[in-house]
Design an enzyme around this catalytic site. Structure first.
Site, mmCIF file in Angstrom:
data_model
loop_
_atom_site.group_PDB
_atom_site.id
_atom_site.type_symbol
_atom_site.label_atom_id
_atom_site.label_comp_id
_atom_site.label_asym_id
_atom_site.label_seq_id
_atom_site.Cartn_x
_atom_site.Cartn_y
_atom_site.Cartn_z
ATOM 1 N N ASN A 91 40.239 39.125 38.948
ATOM 2 C CA ASN A 91 40.617 39.083 37.536
ATOM 3 C C ASN A 91 39.633 38.184 36.791
ATOM 4 O O ASN A 91 39.339 37.077 37.243
ATOM 5 C CB ASN A 91 42.044 38.545 37.395
ATOM 6 C CG ASN A 91 43.083 39.504 37.956
ATOM 7 O OD1 ASN A 91 42.997 40.707 37.724
ATOM 8 N ND2 ASN A 91 44.038 38.985 38.704
ATOM 9 N N GLU A 99 44.392 33.554 35.682
ATOM 10 C CA GLU A 99 45.155 32.314 35.497
ATOM 11 C C GLU A 99 44.331 31.084 35.841
ATOM 12 O O GLU A 99 44.504 30.033 35.230
ATOM 13 C CB GLU A 99 46.394 32.319 36.411
ATOM 14 C CG GLU A 99 47.449 33.337 36.050
ATOM 15 C CD GLU A 99 48.499 33.442 37.156
ATOM 16 O OE1 GLU A 99 48.634 32.507 37.963
ATOM 17 O OE2 GLU A 99 49.166 34.485 37.214
ATOM 18 N N HIS A 104 37.661 33.737 41.858
ATOM 19 C CA HIS A 104 38.335 33.961 43.132
ATOM 20 C C HIS A 104 38.509 35.450 43.349
ATOM 21 O O HIS A 104 38.738 36.205 42.407
ATOM 22 C CB HIS A 104 39.702 33.266 43.180
ATOM 23 C CG HIS A 104 40.566 33.512 41.984
ATOM 24 N ND1 HIS A 104 40.362 32.871 40.783
ATOM 25 C CD2 HIS A 104 41.624 34.346 41.797
ATOM 26 C CE1 HIS A 104 41.263 33.288 39.910
ATOM 27 N NE2 HIS A 104 42.032 34.190 40.491
HETATM 28 P P1 5GP Z 1 44.566 35.092 38.902
HETATM 29 O O1 5GP Z 1 45.735 35.546 38.101
HETATM 30 O O2 5GP Z 1 43.826 33.951 38.227
HETATM 31 O O3 5GP Z 1 43.675 36.207 39.325
HETATM 32 O O4 5GP Z 1 45.163 34.554 40.266
HETATM 33 C C1 5GP Z 1 45.463 33.218 40.513
HETATM 34 C C2 5GP Z 1 46.208 33.195 41.825
HETATM 35 O O5 5GP Z 1 46.259 31.850 42.278
HETATM 36 C C3 5GP Z 1 47.647 33.676 41.730
HETATM 37 O O6 5GP Z 1 47.842 34.774 42.611
HETATM 38 C C4 5GP Z 1 48.484 32.461 42.141
HETATM 39 O O7 5GP Z 1 49.606 32.795 42.924
HETATM 40 C C5 5GP Z 1 47.480 31.631 42.915
HETATM 41 N N1 5GP Z 1 47.705 30.194 42.856
HETATM 42 C C6 5GP Z 1 47.954 29.442 41.743
HETATM 43 N N2 5GP Z 1 48.090 28.155 42.060
HETATM 44 C C7 5GP Z 1 47.908 28.077 43.413
HETATM 45 C C8 5GP Z 1 47.935 26.988 44.326
HETATM 46 O O8 5GP Z 1 48.134 25.821 43.985
HETATM 47 N N3 5GP Z 1 47.711 27.294 45.642
HETATM 48 C C9 5GP Z 1 47.480 28.562 46.055
HETATM 49 N N4 5GP Z 1 47.272 28.742 47.363
HETATM 50 N N5 5GP Z 1 47.446 29.613 45.219
HETATM 51 C C10 5GP Z 1 47.668 29.371 43.898
#
Ligand code: 5GP
Length: 121
Positions: A91, A99, A104
């Site tokens: 994303n 987020e 990532h």
């Molecule tokens: P995005 O929406 O940015 O592509 O994904 C962010 C991801 O990071 C989400 O799937 C969320 O569950 C994960 N995430 C957020 N905070 C943490 C954290 O403190 N530890 C881990 N292992 N994953 C996290």
């Protein structure tokens, strides 16, 4: 997007917040997503301060790029995802709902993952 070194993955990289580590080398870290969306849901991140996949593609060194893609293969092989298939999602920015502003790659597998996008209303 400027890099925010207070983002949660920067804190994980500095060891300020724990993670459930899957794989690490000089250039990457992989750990389980805290809110898994599939039986296997791993986040692979570069150790460098890149915000999005295109920032990474544009500004990472050849060594960092190679290490990132090699790590995908290592994880997919170790987790036995190749036979039944898997999905990688990066994303990037607001419309994608990113987020955490540290690039990532979500690596998802372990069951049929359904259509790529939810049906739009
Ligand atoms: P995005 O929406 O940015 O592509 O994904 C962010 C991801 O990071 C989400 O799937 C969320 O569950 C994960 N995430 C957020 N905070 C943490 C954290 O403190 N530890 C881990 N292992 N994953 C996290």
């Amino acid at each position: 997007m400027n890099y925010d070194n207070q983002n949660i993955f920067a804190k994980i990289l500095r060891g300020e917040i724990p993670c459930d580590k899957i794989y690490e080398n000089d250039h990457v870290l992989a750990f389980n997503d805290i809110t898994p969306q599939a039986p296997t849901h791993i986040l692979l991140i570069p150790k460098g301060p890149y915000t999005t996949i295109n920032d990474f593609g544009k500004n990472a060194t050849a060594e960092e790029l190679k290490a990132f893609y090699a790590a995908i293969d290592t994880i997919v092989t170790d987790k036995n995802l190749e036979k039944d298939g898997f999905r990688c999602i990066a994303n990037s920015g607001r419309n994608a709902g990113q987020e955490v502003p540290h690039f990532h790659m979500h690596i998802l597998g372990g069951k049929p993952l359904g259509p790529m996008l939810q049906a739009q209303k």
